[in-house]
Write a protein that holds these residues in place. Structure first.
Motif, PDB file in Angstrom:
ATOM      1  N   LEU A  69       0.836  -1.193   0.000  1.00  0.00           N
ATOM      2  CA  LEU A  69       0.000   0.000   0.000  1.00  0.00           C
ATOM      3  C   LEU A  69       0.871   1.243   0.000  1.00  0.00           C
ATOM      4  CD1 LEU A  69      -2.498  -1.058   2.814  1.00  0.00           C
ATOM      5  CD2 LEU A  69      -2.793  -1.342   0.342  1.00  0.00           C
ATOM      6  N   HIS A  70       0.602   2.138  -0.935  1.00  0.00           N
ATOM      7  CA  HIS A  70       1.303   3.425  -0.977  1.00  0.00           C
ATOM      8  C   HIS A  70       0.326   4.482  -0.493  1.00  0.00           C
ATOM      9  CE1 HIS A  70       2.602   7.208  -2.951  1.00  0.00           C
ATOM     10  NE2 HIS A  70       3.768   6.812  -2.439  1.00  0.00           N
ATOM     11  N   ASN A  71       0.644   5.078   0.649  1.00  0.00           N
ATOM     12  CA  ASN A  71      -0.251   6.056   1.281  1.00  0.00           C
ATOM     13  C   ASN A  71      -1.673   5.515   1.408  1.00  0.00           C
ATOM     14  OD1 ASN A  71       1.867   7.871   1.543  1.00  0.00           O
ATOM     15  ND2 ASN A  71       1.423   8.875  -0.393  1.00  0.00           N
ATOM     16  N   GLY A  72      -1.776   4.218   1.740  1.00  0.00           N
ATOM     17  CA  GLY A  72      -3.070   3.575   1.965  1.00  0.00           C
ATOM     18  C   GLY A  72      -3.770   3.057   0.733  1.00  0.00           C
ATOM     19  N   ILE A  73      -3.177   3.246  -0.448  1.00  0.00           N
ATOM     20  CA  ILE A  73      -3.794   2.799  -1.703  1.00  0.00           C
ATOM     21  C   ILE A  73      -3.009   1.619  -2.245  1.00  0.00           C
ATOM     22  CG2 ILE A  73      -4.433   3.456  -4.056  1.00  0.00           C
ATOM     23  CD1 ILE A  73      -4.518   6.372  -3.032  1.00  0.00           C
ATOM     24  N   ASN A  74      -3.735   0.580  -2.654  1.00  0.00           N
ATOM     25  CA  ASN A  74      -3.099  -0.614  -3.197  1.00  0.00           C
ATOM     26  C   ASN A  74      -2.195  -0.237  -4.361  1.00  0.00           C
ATOM     27  OD1 ASN A  74      -2.578  -3.128  -4.589  1.00  0.00           O
ATOM     28  ND2 ASN A  74      -4.286  -3.995  -3.422  1.00  0.00           N
ATOM     29  N   LEU A  75      -0.996  -0.776  -4.365  1.00  0.00           N
ATOM     30  CA  LEU A  75       0.001  -0.490  -5.399  1.00  0.00           C
ATOM     31  C   LEU A  75      -0.507  -0.853  -6.794  1.00  0.00           C
ATOM     32  CD1 LEU A  75       2.833   0.683  -5.102  1.00  0.00           C
ATOM     33  CD2 LEU A  75       3.730  -1.615  -5.248  1.00  0.00           C
ATOM     34  N   LEU A  76      -1.413  -1.817  -6.873  1.00  0.00           N
ATOM     35  CA  LEU A  76      -1.976  -2.209  -8.164  1.00  0.00           C
ATOM     36  C   LEU A  76      -2.849  -1.118  -8.775  1.00  0.00           C
ATOM     37  CD1 LEU A  76      -2.967  -5.846  -7.213  1.00  0.00           C
ATOM     38  CD2 LEU A  76      -1.197  -5.206  -8.868  1.00  0.00           C
ATOM     39  N   ASP A  77      -3.304  -0.185  -7.949  1.00  0.00           N
ATOM     40  CA  ASP A  77      -4.250   0.831  -8.398  1.00  0.00           C
ATOM     41  C   ASP A  77      -3.625   2.189  -8.695  1.00  0.00           C
ATOM     42  OD1 ASP A  77      -6.308  -1.027  -8.087  1.00  0.00           O
ATOM     43  OD2 ASP A  77      -6.629  -0.459  -5.993  1.00  0.00           O
ATOM     44  N   ILE A  78      -2.292   2.288  -8.681  1.00  0.00           N
ATOM     45  CA  ILE A  78      -1.650   3.588  -8.899  1.00  0.00           C
ATOM     46  C   ILE A  78      -0.534   3.483  -9.935  1.00  0.00           C
ATOM     47  CG2 ILE A  78      -2.198   4.439  -6.591  1.00  0.00           C
ATOM     48  CD1 ILE A  78       0.645   3.792  -5.750  1.00  0.00           C
ATOM     49  N   ASP A  79      -0.063   4.630 -10.386  1.00  0.00           N
ATOM     50  CA  ASP A  79       1.051   4.705 -11.333  1.00  0.00           C
ATOM     51  C   ASP A  79       2.350   4.503 -10.564  1.00  0.00           C
ATOM     52  OD1 ASP A  79       2.949   5.246 -13.252  1.00  0.00           O
ATOM     53  OD2 ASP A  79       2.256   7.295 -13.661  1.00  0.00           O
ATOM     54  N   ARG A  80       2.978   3.371 -10.760  1.00  0.00           N
ATOM     55  CA  ARG A  80       4.202   3.020 -10.022  1.00  0.00           C
ATOM     56  C   ARG A  80       5.451   3.720 -10.547  1.00  0.00           C
ATOM     57  NH1 ARG A  80       0.781  -1.001 -10.510  1.00  0.00           N
ATOM     58  NH2 ARG A  80       1.705  -1.836 -12.389  1.00  0.00           N
ATOM     59  N   ASP A  81       5.306   4.458 -11.646  1.00  0.00           N
ATOM     60  CA  ASP A  81       6.435   5.213 -12.196  1.00  0.00           C
ATOM     61  C   ASP A  81       6.436   6.663 -11.735  1.00  0.00           C
ATOM     62  OD1 ASP A  81       7.601   3.094 -13.596  1.00  0.00           O
ATOM     63  OD2 ASP A  81       6.204   3.369 -15.265  1.00  0.00           O
ATOM     64  N   ALA A  82       5.432   7.056 -10.976  1.00  0.00           N
ATOM     65  CA  ALA A  82       5.338   8.443 -10.510  1.00  0.00           C
ATOM     66  C   ALA A  82       4.813   8.471  -9.076  1.00  0.00           C
ATOM     67  CB  ALA A  82       4.431   9.244 -11.426  1.00  0.00           C
ATOM     68  N   LEU A  83       5.537   7.825  -8.185  1.00  0.00           N
ATOM     69  CA  LEU A  83       5.120   7.774  -6.788  1.00  0.00           C
ATOM     70  C   LEU A  83       5.457   9.079  -6.087  1.00  0.00           C
ATOM     71  CD1 LEU A  83       6.285   4.167  -5.855  1.00  0.00           C
ATOM     72  CD2 LEU A  83       3.975   4.938  -6.410  1.00  0.00           C
ATOM     73  N   GLN A  84       4.549   9.539  -5.274  1.00  0.00           N
ATOM     74  CA  GLN A  84       4.785  10.733  -4.478  1.00  0.00           C
ATOM     75  C   GLN A  84       5.388  10.307  -3.142  1.00  0.00           C
ATOM     76  OE1 GLN A  84       1.165  12.923  -4.111  1.00  0.00           O
ATOM     77  NE2 GLN A  84       0.733  12.839  -6.287  1.00  0.00           N
ATOM     78  N   ASP A  85       5.959  11.279  -2.449  1.00  0.00           N
ATOM     79  CA  ASP A  85       6.482  10.980  -1.123  1.00  0.00           C
ATOM     80  C   ASP A  85       5.363  10.451  -0.249  1.00  0.00           C
ATOM     81  OD1 ASP A  85       9.092  11.714  -1.638  1.00  0.00           O
ATOM     82  OD2 ASP A  85       8.793  13.783  -1.019  1.00  0.00           O
ATOM     83  N   GLY A  86       5.763   9.763   0.769  1.00  0.00           N
ATOM     84  CA  GLY A  86       4.776   9.223   1.689  1.00  0.00           C
ATOM     85  C   GLY A  86       5.288   7.940   2.280  1.00  0.00           C
ATOM     86  N   GLU A  87       4.392   6.975   2.378  1.00  0.00           N
ATOM     87  CA  GLU A  87       4.730   5.724   3.040  1.00  0.00           C
ATOM     88  C   GLU A  87       4.293   4.540   2.189  1.00  0.00           C
ATOM     89  OE1 GLU A  87       4.451   4.813   7.547  1.00  0.00           O
ATOM     90  OE2 GLU A  87       2.478   4.409   6.675  1.00  0.00           O
ATOM     91  N   LEU A  88       5.178   3.575   2.076  1.00  0.00           N
ATOM     92  CA  LEU A  88       4.895   2.313   1.408  1.00  0.00           C
ATOM     93  C   LEU A  88       4.911   1.242   2.488  1.00  0.00           C
ATOM     94  CD1 LEU A  88       4.498   0.728  -1.249  1.00  0.00           C
ATOM     95  CD2 LEU A  88       6.984   0.575  -1.403  1.00  0.00           C
ATOM     96  N   VAL A  89       3.795   0.552   2.659  1.00  0.00           N
ATOM     97  CA  VAL A  89       3.675  -0.497   3.661  1.00  0.00           C
ATOM     98  C   VAL A  89       3.549  -1.823   2.923  1.00  0.00           C
ATOM     99  CG1 VAL A  89       2.325  -1.392   5.584  1.00  0.00           C
ATOM    100  CG2 VAL A  89       2.544   1.073   5.257  1.00  0.00           C
TER     101      VAL A  89
END
Length: 97
Positions: A69-89
């Motif tokens: 999860l990147h900032n609480g959103i499943n990694l499958l649902d976001i653009d993995r080439d343009a990640l914003q700062d935050g937290e990856l769990v």
């Protein structure tokens, strides 16, 4: 980017939390591997809608299905080439009854 490793994943990686630089998933895990001095990577299988953590230990590769999860959103649902700062769990899902 702060990366937190949850249940059982922290044992595979060897740490519970780390901060690394990077804007893409590949760049983040390249920097993570460099910091840990071992290969750690996330593989995203779009076809199976699954994410796998791959860790090299003593020349052997361990591959586990994980939730990321990147900032609480499943990694499958976001653009993995343009990640914003935050937290990856990253954690292994568990269930019980």
């Amino acid at each position: 980017m702060k990366i937190r490793f949850g249940n059982m994943v922290d044992n595979l990686v060897g740490i519970k939390e780390i901060e690394v630089c990077g804007r893409s998933l590949d760049e983040i895990f390249k920097n993570l591997s460099s910091s840990l001095k071992k290969n750690v990577n996330l593989l995203v299988d779009e076809k199976r809608e699954s994410v796998y953590l791959v860790v090299e230990n003593d020349g052997k590769f361990l591959k586990n299905w994980v939730i990321a999860l990147h900032n609480g959103i499943n990694l499958l649902d976001i653009d993995r080439d343009a990640l914003q700062d935050g937290e990856l769990v990253i954690f292994v899902p568990v269930s019980g009854g």
